[in-house]
Write a protein that holds these residues in place. Structure first.
Motif, short mmCIF file in Angstrom:
data_model
loop_
_atom_site.label_atom_id
_atom_site.label_comp_id
_atom_site.label_asym_id
_atom_site.label_seq_id
_atom_site.Cartn_x
_atom_site.Cartn_y
_atom_site.Cartn_z
N LEU A 507 -5.33 -7.79 16.94
CA LEU A 507 -4.04 -7.67 16.27
C LEU A 507 -4.22 -7.86 14.77
O LEU A 507 -4.80 -8.86 14.33
N ILE A 508 -3.74 -6.91 13.98
CA ILE A 508 -3.85 -7.01 12.52
C ILE A 508 -2.67 -7.80 11.96
O ILE A 508 -2.84 -8.77 11.21
N TYR A 509 -1.45 -7.41 12.33
CA TYR A 509 -0.26 -8.09 11.81
C TYR A 509 0.96 -7.65 12.62
O TYR A 509 1.01 -6.53 13.16
N SER A 510 1.96 -8.54 12.72
CA SER A 510 3.23 -8.21 13.38
C SER A 510 4.41 -8.58 12.49
O SER A 510 4.45 -9.69 11.94
N PHE A 511 5.34 -7.64 12.34
CA PHE A 511 6.65 -7.93 11.74
C PHE A 511 7.58 -8.29 12.89
O PHE A 511 7.78 -7.48 13.81
N THR A 512 8.16 -9.47 12.86
CA THR A 512 9.10 -9.90 13.91
C THR A 512 10.49 -10.09 13.30
O THR A 512 10.63 -10.28 12.10
N GLY A 513 11.49 -10.04 14.15
CA GLY A 513 12.87 -10.24 13.68
C GLY A 513 13.32 -9.14 12.74
O GLY A 513 14.12 -9.39 11.83
N CYS A 514 12.81 -7.93 12.94
CA CYS A 514 13.18 -6.81 12.06
C CYS A 514 14.64 -6.41 12.28
O CYS A 514 15.18 -6.60 13.37
N CYS A 515 15.22 -5.84 11.25
CA CYS A 515 16.62 -5.40 11.33
C CYS A 515 16.65 -3.88 11.49
O CYS A 515 16.58 -3.14 10.51
N PHE A 516 16.71 -3.42 12.74
CA PHE A 516 16.74 -1.99 13.02
C PHE A 516 18.18 -1.57 13.28
O PHE A 516 18.80 -2.02 14.24
N THR A 517 18.71 -0.70 12.44
CA THR A 517 20.07 -0.20 12.64
C THR A 517 20.13 1.32 12.58
O THR A 517 21.20 1.90 12.77
N GLU A 518 18.98 1.97 12.30
CA GLU A 518 18.95 3.43 12.15
C GLU A 518 17.75 3.98 12.93
O GLU A 518 16.97 3.24 13.53
N LYS A 519 17.61 5.30 12.86
CA LYS A 519 16.41 5.93 13.40
C LYS A 519 15.20 5.48 12.58
O LYS A 519 15.28 5.29 11.37
N LEU A 520 14.06 5.33 13.27
CA LEU A 520 12.81 4.97 12.62
C LEU A 520 11.85 6.16 12.65
O LEU A 520 11.75 6.85 13.67
N TYR A 521 11.15 6.37 11.52
CA TYR A 521 10.17 7.45 11.41
C TYR A 521 8.80 6.87 11.09
O TYR A 521 8.69 6.00 10.21
N PRO A 522 7.72 7.33 11.76
CA PRO A 522 6.37 6.97 11.34
C PRO A 522 6.12 7.42 9.90
O PRO A 522 6.54 8.51 9.50
N PHE A 523 5.45 6.55 9.14
CA PHE A 523 5.25 6.75 7.69
C PHE A 523 3.75 6.78 7.39
O PHE A 523 2.99 5.94 7.88
N PHE A 524 3.34 7.73 6.51
CA PHE A 524 1.93 7.90 6.16
C PHE A 524 1.81 8.13 4.66
O PHE A 524 2.55 8.95 4.09
N SER A 525 0.88 7.42 4.05
CA SER A 525 0.56 7.66 2.63
C SER A 525 -0.96 7.59 2.45
O SER A 525 -1.55 6.51 2.54
N PRO A 526 -1.64 8.76 2.18
CA PRO A 526 -3.09 8.75 2.00
C PRO A 526 -3.52 8.30 0.61
O PRO A 526 -4.70 8.03 0.39
N HIS A 527 -2.54 8.21 -0.34
CA HIS A 527 -2.79 7.84 -1.74
C HIS A 527 -3.66 8.90 -2.45
O HIS A 527 -4.32 9.71 -1.80
N PRO A 528 -3.65 8.88 -3.78
CA PRO A 528 -4.47 9.85 -4.53
C PRO A 528 -5.94 9.77 -4.12
O PRO A 528 -6.43 8.71 -3.71
N ASN A 529 -6.67 10.90 -4.27
CA ASN A 529 -8.06 10.93 -3.80
C ASN A 529 -9.02 10.16 -4.69
O ASN A 529 -10.20 9.98 -4.34
N ASP A 530 -8.54 9.71 -5.86
CA ASP A 530 -9.32 8.80 -6.71
C ASP A 530 -10.70 9.39 -7.03
O ASP A 530 -11.75 8.75 -6.86
N GLY A 531 -10.70 10.63 -7.53
CA GLY A 531 -11.95 11.29 -7.93
C GLY A 531 -12.88 11.53 -6.77
O GLY A 531 -14.12 11.57 -6.97
N GLY A 532 -12.34 11.67 -5.59
CA GLY A 532 -13.16 11.94 -4.42
C GLY A 532 -13.47 10.71 -3.59
O GLY A 532 -13.90 10.83 -2.43
N LYS A 533 -13.25 9.49 -4.14
CA LYS A 533 -13.57 8.28 -3.39
C LYS A 533 -12.63 8.10 -2.19
O LYS A 533 -13.00 7.50 -1.18
N ASN A 534 -11.42 8.64 -2.34
CA ASN A 534 -10.41 8.46 -1.28
C ASN A 534 -9.94 9.81 -0.75
O ASN A 534 -8.77 10.00 -0.46
N SER A 535 -10.89 10.73 -0.64
CA SER A 535 -10.53 12.09 -0.26
C SER A 535 -10.40 12.29 1.25
O SER A 535 -9.89 13.32 1.69
#
Length: 547
Positions: A507-535
């Motif tokens: 287990l890496i981490y858990s958010f508990t007691g979250c306030c869910f009142t709407e639809k939830l969407y999976p979220f992804f951010s690869p971030h800039p490729n940083d000159g190829g280091k993060n490509s």
């Protein structure tokens, strides 16, 4: 006619408007009957014309004709009722111990029905008759029979106590107002009686309200206990399943865990039982006081009411239950803490523990694909919608409301508003990334703050080995190894978001007691490729269930 009317009840001869036996009954087109005068007055006030019983509308005012049959039956019923009342009133009884006897009867003392405050005598029905027929006696004030009429006389002036001194809060006679209570605020006894009776009504209402609040509190406490029992049962079940997998080496710890949970439950039940017992005791006292207040409020005895009013006007001492709660004990992390205590001797079995947990959440796996309409123009999505990376050229795309215009991120096409769901993302060879779930109304324009307060539950990597959970404030994560594949699990009803290292089943981490009142969407951010280091791309991977 008599035989037929005997089969009918009093309610069938009552007009629903005046609540009395029909007088000149008439039937309207819908079939309901009323006194002719009652329905006429009703329609004179209420237009359009409508039946008071079934609310049927008549667009023209119906003509009313007296129903002769019902009129005769009502008259006969009224006569029969009067005869029964007359017969009942003639049946007089001898006074029993504790009852007030007639002061005029010689020989057998009959039960007194009324007492005269002027004559200071009590009378049975026969000897009360002059007070009902003679002009001089009819002016006397009659009350329900009471003993000790002499107690209604002023002991100082031997005059009738017929006034009330509001200044000294006591009953007085006419001479008292001239002598001892001169210039005091004095009112007729009846006036103060009516006022106190009104206060008693308010007191009764307040007591009933207090009783109702305590009944609701009992229901609330019992419901809390039920929820606590469900939580305890669920936690015990999970604990038994995990510790059974750890076999004999942790049997003692398993028993300790169960005993701990049960002890918390026993304490909760004991606390609830104490509150309930105390509440029921208060309800019993309040009911007793309520009965006394109701009896007093129905009394026509002015002096008796005023003499004991002060003792009954206030509710018995009760506890303020507004802030009292029975909170179910928290079992969050109970199993995990028990396992941690055995970490030195059970390090090898720990992996099996998390593998079992991951196996359970993997059963909630769903198919997730990326939504190109939400993708930032710098992002490159694979044709199958399973991979995303940041390119070197910004695309010329329509700036629709769904698209992120500044943050290099993208959402999944799929949304979830209930139940559980799980998916896995490969993050191998990346130095920066963000993953998690966000609510549908997340801001997609300009700078974005990925905190739970903004409807985002995410973790991220920076500088190759700096992992954090985007809580408020952010939580630095200490991981034994760098995850190559991250599993994301959401339980909507339990308000839970958890992240797993799939390879190590940790287990890496858990958010508990979250306030869910709407639809939830999976979220992804690869971030800039940083000159190829993060490509390297983020890859939504198929879930390989643990065998």
């Amino acid at each position: 006619m008599s035989a037929a009317s005997c089969l009918l009840t009093e309610d069938q001869f009552l007009c629903s408007i005046c609540q009395d036996v029909f007088t000149d009954p008439v039937a309207i087109p819908c079939g309901h009957n009323f006194c002719k005068t009652c329905i006429t007055k009703h329609w004179n006030v209420n237009v359009p014309y409508q039946c008071p019983n079934c609310n049927k509308l008549f667009y023209t005012r119906p003509e009313l004709q007296v129903n002769i049959l019902i009129s005769e039956m009502a008259a006969q019923f009224r006569q029969s009722a009067q005869h029964k009342a007359s017969s009942s009133s003639s049946e007089q009884q001898a006074a029993k111990p504790g009852e007030v006897p007639c002061d005029v009867c010689t020989g057998t003392k009959l039960k007194a029905l009324k007492s005269c405050l002027v004559c200071l005598d009590s009378y049975c029905e026969t000897h009360m008759e002059p007070h009902l027929t003679r002009l001089g006696l009819k002016r006397h004030q009659l009350i329900d029979s009471v003993e000790n009429l002499e107690g209604r006389m002023c002991t100082k002036h031997d005059k009738l106590l017929e006034l009330f001194c509001k200044t000294d809060q006591m009953c007085v006679c006419m001479l008292c107002t001239v002598l001892d209570h001169k210039n005091h605020d004095v009112v007729p006894l009846k006036e103060e009686y009516e006022g106190k009776k009104t206060e008693l009504g308010k007191t009764e209402a307040e007591i009933q309200q207090m009783i109702q609040k305590r009944r609701l509190k009992i229901q609330e406490i019992k419901h809390s206990v039920e929820l606590s029992e469900e939580d305890a049962g669920r936690e015990i079940s999970d604990g038994v399943q995990i510790f059974t997998a750890l076999k004999k080496s942790v049997e003692r710890s398993q028993a300790e865990l169960i005993n701990t949970i049960k002890e918390k439950q026993r304490k909760t039940e004991k606390q609830a039982e104490g509150f309930i017992k105390e509440l029921e005791q208060e309800i019993s006292e309040l009911k007793k006081r309520s009965t006394e207040v109701v009896q007093l409020s129905h009394s026509e005895d002015h002096l008796h009411l005023l003499q004991i009013f002060r003792t009954l006007n206030t509710a018995p001492p009760t506890k303020n239950w507004t802030g009292v709660r029975v909170s179910p004990p928290s079992y969050e992390g109970t199993v995990r803490r028990a396992v941690n205590q055995l970490e030195e001797t059970l390090s090898k079995q720990m992996k099996n523990l998390f593998e079992a947990e991951l196996k359970r959440v993997q059963k909630s796996a769903v198919d997730v694909t990326l939504d190109p309409d939400s993708a930032n123009p710098w992002l490159i999505l694979s044709d199958d919608g399973k991979q995303v990376k940041t390119g070197d050229v910004k695309k010329n795309l329509p700036n629709n409301p769904k698209r992120f215009d500044r943050c290099v991120c993208v959402l999944a096409k799929q949304s979830f508003s209930s139940g559980r769901f799980y998916y896995e993302v490969q993050v191998k060879e990346k130095t920066k990334w963000d993953l998690g779930v966000v609510r549908e109304s997340i801001n997609r324009k300009g700078k974005i703050t990925l905190t739970p307060q903004k409807g985002c539950w995410t973790i991220w990597l920076r500088n190759e080995n700096e992992y954090k959970a985007w809580a408020d404030p952010p939580v630095l994560l200490s991981l034994k190894s760098q995850p190559e594949k991250v599993g994301v699990f959401v339980d909507y009803e339990e308000s839970l978001v958890s992240f797993y290292d799939v390879k190590s089943a940790a287990l890496i981490y858990s958010f508990t007691g979250c306030c869910f009142t709407e639809k939830l969407y999976p979220f992804f951010s690869p971030h800039p490729n940083d000159g190829g280091k993060n490509s390297a791309p983020l890859i939504i991977s198929p879930v390989n269930h643990t065998e």
